[in-house]
Design an enzyme around this catalytic site. Sequence first.
Site, PDB file in Angstrom:
ATOM      1  N   ARG A 291      37.863  26.957  40.646  1.00  0.00           N
ATOM      2  CA  ARG A 291      37.840  27.706  39.390  1.00  0.00           C
ATOM      3  C   ARG A 291      36.536  28.461  39.188  1.00  0.00           C
ATOM      4  O   ARG A 291      36.455  29.347  38.347  1.00  0.00           O
ATOM      5  CB  ARG A 291      38.072  26.753  38.211  1.00  0.00           C
ATOM      6  CG  ARG A 291      39.425  26.087  38.234  1.00  0.00           C
ATOM      7  CD  ARG A 291      39.526  24.998  37.191  1.00  0.00           C
ATOM      8  NE  ARG A 291      39.573  25.549  35.847  1.00  0.00           N
ATOM      9  CZ  ARG A 291      40.680  25.880  35.199  1.00  0.00           C
ATOM     10  NH1 ARG A 291      41.851  25.733  35.787  1.00  0.00           N
ATOM     11  NH2 ARG A 291      40.640  26.347  33.972  1.00  0.00           N
TER      12      ARG A 291
ATOM     13  N   LYS B  34      38.742  43.080  47.639  1.00  0.00           N
ATOM     14  CA  LYS B  34      38.574  41.904  48.499  1.00  0.00           C
ATOM     15  C   LYS B  34      37.239  41.959  49.247  1.00  0.00           C
ATOM     16  O   LYS B  34      36.533  40.957  49.351  1.00  0.00           O
ATOM     17  CB  LYS B  34      39.727  41.802  49.497  1.00  0.00           C
ATOM     18  CG  LYS B  34      41.031  41.379  48.888  1.00  0.00           C
ATOM     19  CD  LYS B  34      40.983  39.939  48.444  1.00  0.00           C
ATOM     20  CE  LYS B  34      41.988  39.672  47.344  1.00  0.00           C
ATOM     21  NZ  LYS B  34      41.633  40.171  46.033  1.00  0.00           N
TER      22      LYS B  34
ATOM     23  N   TRP C 155      30.784  27.119  34.218  1.00  0.00           N
ATOM     24  CA  TRP C 155      30.518  28.495  34.619  1.00  0.00           C
ATOM     25  C   TRP C 155      29.758  29.130  33.459  1.00  0.00           C
ATOM     26  O   TRP C 155      30.279  29.226  32.354  1.00  0.00           O
ATOM     27  CB  TRP C 155      31.831  29.232  34.888  1.00  0.00           C
ATOM     28  CG  TRP C 155      31.682  30.581  35.513  1.00  0.00           C
ATOM     29  CD1 TRP C 155      31.539  30.875  36.828  1.00  0.00           C
ATOM     30  CD2 TRP C 155      31.721  31.849  34.831  1.00  0.00           C
ATOM     31  NE1 TRP C 155      31.477  32.231  37.028  1.00  0.00           N
ATOM     32  CE2 TRP C 155      31.585  32.862  35.815  1.00  0.00           C
ATOM     33  CE3 TRP C 155      31.858  32.237  33.494  1.00  0.00           C
ATOM     34  CZ2 TRP C 155      31.578  34.211  35.509  1.00  0.00           C
ATOM     35  CZ3 TRP C 155      31.848  33.597  33.184  1.00  0.00           C
ATOM     36  CH2 TRP C 155      31.710  34.563  34.191  1.00  0.00           C
TER      37      TRP C 155
ATOM     38  N   HIS D  47      36.592  66.033  45.510  1.00  0.00           N
ATOM     39  CA  HIS D  47      36.164  66.078  44.110  1.00  0.00           C
ATOM     40  C   HIS D  47      35.025  65.113  43.831  1.00  0.00           C
ATOM     41  O   HIS D  47      34.839  64.685  42.681  1.00  0.00           O
ATOM     42  CB  HIS D  47      37.358  65.796  43.198  1.00  0.00           C
ATOM     43  CG  HIS D  47      38.450  66.805  43.308  1.00  0.00           C
ATOM     44  ND1 HIS D  47      38.408  68.029  42.675  1.00  0.00           N
ATOM     45  CD2 HIS D  47      39.597  66.791  44.040  1.00  0.00           C
ATOM     46  CE1 HIS D  47      39.498  68.720  42.980  1.00  0.00           C
ATOM     47  NE2 HIS D  47      40.235  67.984  43.811  1.00  0.00           N
TER      48      HIS D  47
ATOM     49  N   LYS E 211      37.900  31.590  39.567  1.00  0.00           N
ATOM     50  CA  LYS E 211      39.299  31.786  39.927  1.00  0.00           C
ATOM     51  C   LYS E 211      40.162  32.054  38.704  1.00  0.00           C
ATOM     52  O   LYS E 211      40.953  32.970  38.672  1.00  0.00           O
ATOM     53  CB  LYS E 211      39.809  30.545  40.674  1.00  0.00           C
ATOM     54  CG  LYS E 211      41.275  30.630  41.118  1.00  0.00           C
ATOM     55  CD  LYS E 211      41.466  31.688  42.164  1.00  0.00           C
ATOM     56  CE  LYS E 211      42.879  31.719  42.686  1.00  0.00           C
ATOM     57  NZ  LYS E 211      43.082  32.829  43.638  1.00  0.00           N
TER      58      LYS E 211
ATOM     59  N   GLU F 288      42.869  47.321  46.252  1.00  0.00           N
ATOM     60  CA  GLU F 288      42.865  45.886  46.498  1.00  0.00           C
ATOM     61  C   GLU F 288      42.014  45.546  47.720  1.00  0.00           C
ATOM     62  O   GLU F 288      41.283  44.541  47.723  1.00  0.00           O
ATOM     63  CB  GLU F 288      44.308  45.383  46.685  1.00  0.00           C
ATOM     64  CG  GLU F 288      44.439  43.912  47.016  1.00  0.00           C
ATOM     65  CD  GLU F 288      43.927  42.981  45.933  1.00  0.00           C
ATOM     66  OE1 GLU F 288      43.786  41.775  46.222  1.00  0.00           O
ATOM     67  OE2 GLU F 288      43.662  43.434  44.797  1.00  0.00           O
TER      68      GLU F 288
ATOM     69  N   ASN G 204      35.545  23.766  27.644  1.00  0.00           N
ATOM     70  CA  ASN G 204      35.847  25.054  28.283  1.00  0.00           C
ATOM     71  C   ASN G 204      36.133  26.068  27.188  1.00  0.00           C
ATOM     72  O   ASN G 204      36.744  25.733  26.178  1.00  0.00           O
ATOM     73  CB  ASN G 204      37.081  24.956  29.187  1.00  0.00           C
ATOM     74  CG  ASN G 204      36.846  24.110  30.408  1.00  0.00           C
ATOM     75  OD1 ASN G 204      35.723  23.734  30.718  1.00  0.00           O
ATOM     76  ND2 ASN G 204      37.922  23.806  31.117  1.00  0.00           N
ATOM     77  N   GLY G 205      35.749  27.321  27.417  1.00  0.00           N
ATOM     78  CA  GLY G 205      36.026  28.362  26.435  1.00  0.00           C
ATOM     79  C   GLY G 205      34.751  28.878  25.787  1.00  0.00           C
ATOM     80  O   GLY G 205      33.638  28.627  26.260  1.00  0.00           O
TER      81      GLY G 205
ATOM     82  N   CYS H 120      35.292  26.980  34.633  1.00  0.00           N
ATOM     83  CA  CYS H 120      35.023  25.647  34.121  1.00  0.00           C
ATOM     84  C   CYS H 120      36.187  24.703  34.412  1.00  0.00           C
ATOM     85  O   CYS H 120      37.319  25.120  34.569  1.00  0.00           O
ATOM     86  CB  CYS H 120      34.749  25.649  32.620  1.00  0.00           C
ATOM     87  SG  CYS H 120      33.407  26.712  32.103  1.00  0.00           S
TER      88      CYS H 120
ATOM     89  N   GLU I 256      34.337  41.326  46.795  1.00  0.00           N
ATOM     90  CA  GLU I 256      34.358  39.973  46.237  1.00  0.00           C
ATOM     91  C   GLU I 256      33.690  38.951  47.151  1.00  0.00           C
ATOM     92  O   GLU I 256      32.929  38.100  46.683  1.00  0.00           O
ATOM     93  CB  GLU I 256      35.812  39.526  46.002  1.00  0.00           C
ATOM     94  CG  GLU I 256      36.438  39.999  44.716  1.00  0.00           C
ATOM     95  CD  GLU I 256      37.842  39.453  44.555  1.00  0.00           C
ATOM     96  OE1 GLU I 256      38.147  38.960  43.452  1.00  0.00           O
ATOM     97  OE2 GLU I 256      38.637  39.505  45.504  1.00  0.00           O
TER      98      GLU I 256
END
Length: 609
Positions: free
Chosen positions: A27, A486, A74, A505, A604, A482, A98-99, A2, A489
């Site tokens: 964001r 990526k 968002w 395993h 973000k 990582e 926001n929140g 947001c 994402e």
Amino acid sequence: MCGIVAAVADRNIVPILLEGLRKLEYRGYDSAGLALIDASGLHRLRSVGRVIELTAQVEESHVAGETGIAHTRWATHGVPCERNAHPHISAGLAVVHNGIIENHESLRGRLKALGYQFTSDTDTEVVAHLIAHELKTAPDFLSAVRQAIAQLQGAYAIAVLRESDPSRLVVAREGAPLLLGLSDDACYAASDASALVQVTRRMVYLDNGDCAELMRGSYRITRVNGMPVERPESESQLSAEAIELGNYRHYMQKEIFEQPVALANTLEMLGSARSIQPGIFGAESETILGKVQQVLIIACGTSYHAGLVARYWLESIAGIPCSVEVASEYRYRDSVPNPQTLVVTISQSGETADTLAALQHAKALGMQHTLCICNVPESSLVRENSLRFITRAGPEIGVASTKAFTTQLAALYLLTLVLAKVRQRLDGLEEAAELYAVRHLPMAVAKILELEPQIREWAECFSMKQHALFLGRGRHYPIAMEGALKLKEISYIHAEAYPAGELKHGPLALVDRDMPVIAVAPNDALLEKLKSNLQEVRARGGELYVFADADSEMKESNGIQVLQLPEHYGALSALLHVVPLQLLAYHVALVRGTDVDKPRNLAKSVTVE
């Protein structure tokens, strides 16, 4: 998540609001809207999708005004649709938020009983009706907002305008970032300085519990109880040019190629010194770091992976016990605190809600020695820590973090060296060699970026795949994690990472010729064991893509593609090996045609739990 932009000025502020929203697109959001006041009253425009759709509405309607608020949403409460988009309106008031309001259901029930009609599924509409209700008895606009927010539980940053009071705005903050921007003839508010550098660099950062009234060229801040308070004014170091795309196709590509400069800037404080001093982490660092008996790293997502790499460094080089916790899990489990723990929090934005809450939890348990590694000097996380290291990566706009990650690793390696020195595990010759290696990092990364053409060819092979497996050992296992993050994402390929020794395993059952296996293969003590693990993949028909060091003696053959990095870099090789994984994810996403900088469902800056 947001974004808020608000302005009250003596000129049309619509272009400022829209440009601010564009700067906040990184964001993450699914709808956008604005409300403003002109001579004919209050106007609201909302759209699902990108800011460009809202801009088209604005241009078609020819709206203009001198007081306004704007928002990118968002979705949390209610699906992405126009009726759930902000701003929300009640009795001549418009609110953006926001929140998350945790007690919205009980407030909604009370307000419905009072006759208020709800037209959305959001928690934010509760705020609008609550302020409207308080206005019936409050002496003024600011008091009504204060009385309303005193009843809210959860995290919020809000901006409110009132049709009958067109020359002022009221904003408030609790747990979600909000700052003011100042100029001689206007006042602004935003979630992020990047939204306001187009008009001013004079900023005032609000604290939790602050409520501010904004007028043309002036403002006042009070606490929720009405007590006046002053906050320092600062000049933002962010430049408008730094957040422009330039000649790059995407922000992610730009930020990958900015890594040599970002690392050089982050390491600039070392200068030409022959020794590393604890003072780079703050004035009290020498005293505090001399006391600590263990390190606790708390972070989320990519920053968590940086912490996992650092655990190997801290224990092997500094000889200090280290644990790494996912921030969203740490504060919800019973743990055994040690007052002599150094609590290290890592965040690109410094506004990650889970990390901030985890830090507060650690402090409540009696662990007061805290240090943050962060890319935003004005952020909440920086203000909450006694020690800090500001990575100088510059603005990171792409949702998938790249240069923030490598600069975090550089900062964590410096922390490792300082703790090793404080604990007398680093002699003069070793210290000089380590500093030489650290200073050489920008050049080493620049050489790796030259491998992009070969990585681009590999990306073509991945474009039709639906799954991928990443393997690493030791400190390169978090690098494999990582790399998998990526890829998933931004390309939406399902990717998982495992320690290579764990293949037998379970994960080996997945391997076939449709499952590409990406291996991180530095020339270290575990290389021979890793080679054996890779043979297990080939024996099952798996196709291997290996990122190896130049001296690892790994050769290409049928089903094994090898990309050799220019040099082996010892303990710091993890930092180098992540760069080609970033490039691989980027080019796979290009081939698949996904939205690289704004991947679906992601944000973000995750400022809600």
